[in-house]
Design a protein around this motif. Sequence first.
Motif, PDB file in Angstrom:
ATOM      1  N   PHE A   1      34.051 -35.355   8.005  1.00 14.43           N
ATOM      2  CA  PHE A   1      33.393 -36.273   8.928  1.00 14.43           C
ATOM      3  C   PHE A   1      31.926 -35.905   9.100  1.00 14.43           C
ATOM      4  N   THR A   2      31.639 -34.615   9.158  1.00 12.86           N
ATOM      5  CA  THR A   2      30.252 -34.168   9.321  1.00 12.86           C
ATOM      6  C   THR A   2      29.363 -34.687   8.211  1.00 12.86           C
ATOM      7  N   ASN A   3      29.793 -34.529   6.958  1.00 13.08           N
ATOM      8  CA  ASN A   3      28.955 -35.009   5.855  1.00 13.08           C
ATOM      9  C   ASN A   3      28.777 -36.517   5.905  1.00 13.08           C
ATOM     10  N   MET A   4      29.838 -37.236   6.242  1.00 17.57           N
ATOM     11  CA  MET A   4      29.728 -38.694   6.278  1.00 17.57           C
ATOM     12  C   MET A   4      28.769 -39.157   7.358  1.00 17.57           C
ATOM     13  N   VAL A   5      28.935 -38.665   8.569  1.00 17.59           N
ATOM     14  CA  VAL A   5      28.109 -39.175   9.665  1.00 17.59           C
ATOM     15  C   VAL A   5      26.659 -38.689   9.551  1.00 17.59           C
ATOM     16  N   CYS A   6      26.454 -37.487   9.011  1.00 20.88           N
ATOM     17  CA  CYS A   6      25.090 -36.957   8.893  1.00 20.88           C
ATOM     18  C   CYS A   6      24.310 -37.592   7.736  1.00 20.88           C
ATOM     19  N   TRP A   7      25.033 -38.009   6.683  1.00 22.20           N
ATOM     20  CA  TRP A   7      24.387 -38.607   5.514  1.00 22.20           C
ATOM     21  C   TRP A   7      24.483 -40.133   5.509  1.00 22.20           C
ATOM     22  N   ASN A   8      24.819 -40.715   6.636  1.00 19.96           N
ATOM     23  CA  ASN A   8      25.049 -42.157   6.691  1.00 19.96           C
ATOM     24  C   ASN A   8      23.831 -42.987   6.303  1.00 19.96           C
ATOM     25  N   ASP A   9      22.641 -42.496   6.611  1.00 20.68           N
ATOM     26  CA  ASP A   9      21.433 -43.239   6.244  1.00 20.68           C
ATOM     27  C   ASP A   9      21.297 -43.379   4.737  1.00 20.68           C
ATOM     28  N   TYR A  10      21.862 -42.417   4.028  1.00 25.34           N
ATOM     29  CA  TYR A  10      21.761 -42.420   2.566  1.00 25.34           C
ATOM     30  C   TYR A  10      22.952 -43.109   1.914  1.00 25.34           C
ATOM     31  N   ALA A  11      24.164 -42.774   2.369  1.00 30.97           N
ATOM     32  CA  ALA A  11      25.366 -43.210   1.648  1.00 30.97           C
ATOM     33  C   ALA A  11      26.150 -44.332   2.327  1.00 30.97           C
ATOM     34  N   GLN A  12      25.860 -44.655   3.568  1.00 30.25           N
ATOM     35  CA  GLN A  12      26.501 -45.771   4.273  1.00 30.25           C
ATOM     36  C   GLN A  12      28.026 -45.713   4.145  1.00 30.25           C
ATOM     37  N   TYR A  13      28.616 -44.747   4.800  1.00 29.76           N
ATOM     38  CA  TYR A  13      30.066 -44.553   4.740  1.00 29.76           C
ATOM     39  C   TYR A  13      30.797 -45.553   5.639  1.00 29.76           C
ATOM     40  N   GLU A  14      31.902 -46.064   5.128  1.00 21.90           N
ATOM     41  CA  GLU A  14      32.787 -46.922   5.900  1.00 21.90           C
ATOM     42  C   GLU A  14      34.229 -46.493   5.632  1.00 21.90           C
ATOM     43  N   TYR A  15      35.136 -46.926   6.508  1.00 25.65           N
ATOM     44  CA  TYR A  15      36.532 -46.531   6.302  1.00 25.65           C
ATOM     45  C   TYR A  15      37.496 -47.615   6.757  1.00 25.65           C
ATOM     46  N   TYR A  16      38.698 -47.529   6.193  1.00 22.90           N
ATOM     47  CA  TYR A  16      39.807 -48.413   6.553  1.00 22.90           C
ATOM     48  C   TYR A  16      41.011 -47.528   6.817  1.00 22.90           C
ATOM     49  N   THR A  17      41.741 -47.816   7.886  1.00 21.96           N
ATOM     50  CA  THR A  17      42.938 -47.026   8.184  1.00 21.96           C
ATOM     51  C   THR A  17      44.072 -47.936   8.624  1.00 21.96           C
ATOM     52  N   ASN A  18      45.275 -47.573   8.190  1.00 21.54           N
ATOM     53  CA  ASN A  18      46.462 -48.350   8.548  1.00 21.54           C
ATOM     54  C   ASN A  18      47.699 -47.506   8.263  1.00 21.54           C
TER      55      ASN A  18
END
Length: 301
Positions: A34-51
């Motif tokens: 989660f740290t890498n995703m939220v900190c690098w969001n400006d670069y990689a634009q992370y999204e997720y789907y859960t079910n």
Amino acid sequence: MLDISDFKPVTLDDRNFFKSFYERFPIQHSDNTFTNMVCWNDYAQYEYYTNNDALVISSTIENKTSFRGPFGIYDDNLLKEVLKLAKKTNHPLAYQIFDEETKARILALYPDINLSSDRDYYDYVYKTDILSKLPGKKFLNIRKHINSFKKRCNYTTEPMTSESVQDVIDFFFKWCEWKECKKNPIMNYEKNATIYSVKHFEQLGLCGLLLKNENEISAISIYEELNKDTIVIHYEKGLPDCEGNYKVINNEVARLVSGKYDYINRESDLGIDGLRIAKMRYYPEFFAKVYNIDANDIPEI
């Protein structure tokens, strides 16, 4: 049918969800933290789907989207849905594999599919006991550098706290001026990611160790628990004020967590020759491997 509109952006507010999910379904590779995703969001634009205890992650860099997962409890039908989305991207990195379980599932469904190994993004995983003691002849030069540092530099170590946040941010700006981050877009993104992690280190559950020389920060390591056996070092930086500070901060963190965690994940080398040489000098126990699937190699499903 799974659609890209079913995904939502990863934000700081999602920390409790990811913490709970990864406690139940531990991960091995740093890129999915989660740290890498939220900190690098400006670069990689992370999204997720859960079910139903299944998690799928997407990242978009320069308008090119790639997918990974499902992680957790999932079935072959959801995996096929993710591969369908990946095929639509026309992207060489349409689908990425970060664990051997997913690799085995895909090969079971599609034995002839082409998987390309991505060595540049292999995470280096070391035994904590080895990094803390640096035993034997193969670590002789590293021990010499550490001993030289201790003789030449008046150093102390201390944990990063809320009171030291601004000093750490100032340190990173100094580091970026030295490395001329403005001339390198990726390094500039890294600076932003690092500073974001420092500003939110308590919310993210991060730990940090400061190495000070003459009461000024010389090097820093920011890390967290990756799983019950492993910590991951997200950021390790040092200024050129006293040679050997990188080796010392590495050793000090290993000594600090020795007995609590069996392994230390020091992330990938990104294909940078000097970084690869430096990481290999510490003799990794194993790699957390990465494989890519080109959209053109995904069969019609």
